[in-house]
Scaffold this motif. Sequence first.
Motif, PDB file in Angstrom:
ATOM      1  N   ASN A 142      15.677 -21.430 -13.915  1.00  0.00           N
ATOM      2  CA  ASN A 142      16.042 -20.029 -14.136  1.00  0.00           C
ATOM      3  C   ASN A 142      14.823 -19.131 -14.278  1.00  0.00           C
ATOM      4  O   ASN A 142      14.912 -18.053 -14.831  1.00  0.00           O
ATOM      5  CB  ASN A 142      16.934 -19.911 -15.371  1.00  0.00           C
ATOM      6  N   LEU A 157      14.155 -12.691  -8.665  1.00  0.00           N
ATOM      7  CA  LEU A 157      14.748 -12.228  -7.420  1.00  0.00           C
ATOM      8  C   LEU A 157      13.878 -11.133  -6.809  1.00  0.00           C
ATOM      9  O   LEU A 157      13.524 -10.154  -7.477  1.00  0.00           O
ATOM     10  CB  LEU A 157      16.149 -11.688  -7.674  1.00  0.00           C
ATOM     11  N   THR A 166      17.147 -14.328   1.780  1.00  0.00           N
ATOM     12  CA  THR A 166      18.450 -13.888   1.301  1.00  0.00           C
ATOM     13  C   THR A 166      18.268 -13.106   0.002  1.00  0.00           C
ATOM     14  O   THR A 166      17.333 -13.352  -0.751  1.00  0.00           O
ATOM     15  CB  THR A 166      19.381 -15.093   1.044  1.00  0.00           C
ATOM     16  N   THR A 167      19.148 -12.179  -0.260  1.00  0.00           N
ATOM     17  CA  THR A 167      19.133 -11.469  -1.544  1.00  0.00           C
ATOM     18  C   THR A 167      20.422 -11.748  -2.315  1.00  0.00           C
ATOM     19  O   THR A 167      20.762 -11.031  -3.247  1.00  0.00           O
ATOM     20  CB  THR A 167      18.979  -9.953  -1.327  1.00  0.00           C
ATOM     21  N   ASP A 168      21.105 -12.833  -1.932  1.00  0.00           N
ATOM     22  CA  ASP A 168      22.384 -13.180  -2.572  1.00  0.00           C
ATOM     23  C   ASP A 168      22.216 -13.459  -4.060  1.00  0.00           C
ATOM     24  O   ASP A 168      22.998 -12.984  -4.884  1.00  0.00           O
ATOM     25  CB  ASP A 168      23.000 -14.395  -1.893  1.00  0.00           C
ATOM     26  N   SER A 169      21.191 -14.268  -4.396  1.00  0.00           N
ATOM     27  CA  SER A 169      20.963 -14.632  -5.794  1.00  0.00           C
ATOM     28  C   SER A 169      19.577 -15.233  -5.916  1.00  0.00           C
ATOM     29  O   SER A 169      18.966 -15.626  -4.910  1.00  0.00           O
ATOM     30  CB  SER A 169      21.999 -15.643  -6.288  1.00  0.00           C
ATOM     31  N   ASP A 170      19.069 -15.307  -7.156  1.00  0.00           N
ATOM     32  CA  ASP A 170      17.764 -15.918  -7.335  1.00  0.00           C
ATOM     33  C   ASP A 170      17.797 -17.399  -6.964  1.00  0.00           C
ATOM     34  O   ASP A 170      16.863 -17.925  -6.374  1.00  0.00           O
ATOM     35  CB  ASP A 170      17.254 -15.719  -8.772  1.00  0.00           C
ATOM     36  N   GLN A 174      17.757 -17.784  -3.175  1.00  0.00           N
ATOM     37  CA  GLN A 174      16.435 -17.410  -2.668  1.00  0.00           C
ATOM     38  C   GLN A 174      15.433 -18.540  -2.896  1.00  0.00           C
ATOM     39  O   GLN A 174      14.671 -18.916  -1.992  1.00  0.00           O
ATOM     40  CB  GLN A 174      15.975 -16.140  -3.378  1.00  0.00           C
TER      41      GLN A 174
END
Length: 284
Positions: free
Chosen positions: A3, A7, A257-261, A264
Amino acid sequence: MNNLWHLTGKIQPRSLTESRLRLHYAIQFIAATGSALAEPLQDYSHTSLTWKSDLKVFVGAVIHAIRSFQVALDPVSLISIILDKHGETIATSPLEGKTLVEGMNWHKKQISQLGADAEKIAFLSYPPDDFPDHAIAHGATFNTSEVAGRQELANYYANTHQLLQEIVAETEDASPIHTWSHHFDMATLISIPGKKNGEPITVGVGMSPGDRSYDEPYWYVSPYPYPDTTSLPKLAGGGFWQTQHWVGAVLTASQLTTDSDGAQEEQVRAFLYSAVKASKALLV
């Protein structure tokens, strides 16, 4: 995955050029100090920077003096920092409104007070056609207004440092992670036993914040000596092969991608691992 991934993509990667250039000049105080005062190393890594993840700063080599220290830079605030050998702050100075000369004078004054010969410190010289020009090189002052751009660039370095730590831990003969003052790329170099065409066999794995090849951050994996490019394998994560002027696998920031960290992080990891595997196979 973890975690700790930041992003990226909230700022268009190709709009980071000005922030990147100012930051590139700001790290030169670290490189100059290491070049002049650190123990010389054959690979010149005494002039390089390390990403200190707990403080989120770039730091240089440890300089042994009456009071040992490291020169550091907060890339987001553009504050120069002198740390002691325990990572505690000795002195700070914002670069806002300062020229290169004024910034150097501050560093020399602080370093002299620590018992080192600061008069030896001088900016490194690079080939003029292989180092970015900027008004700062000609007497302009540092401007810290583009905080968001520098934060974005810091995120690229922090993210890359995490992944390179994984690769170094798992890979035999991978060098420590360095950020080089010349091209401002963060990388490890994997050495492979033997020679090819009389040259040492290596695979460079890293991230550039942008340069003449791509005016945006990009990850690269470069096998050397450069292999034949007529039949290059497919890469994971949307990566592709760069074959003009140099040969290497590339994944640009604008392809992320910018969907999620998490998505990515996994895309960059998949690219790097597939590119390292492909590069090693090409060098056999």
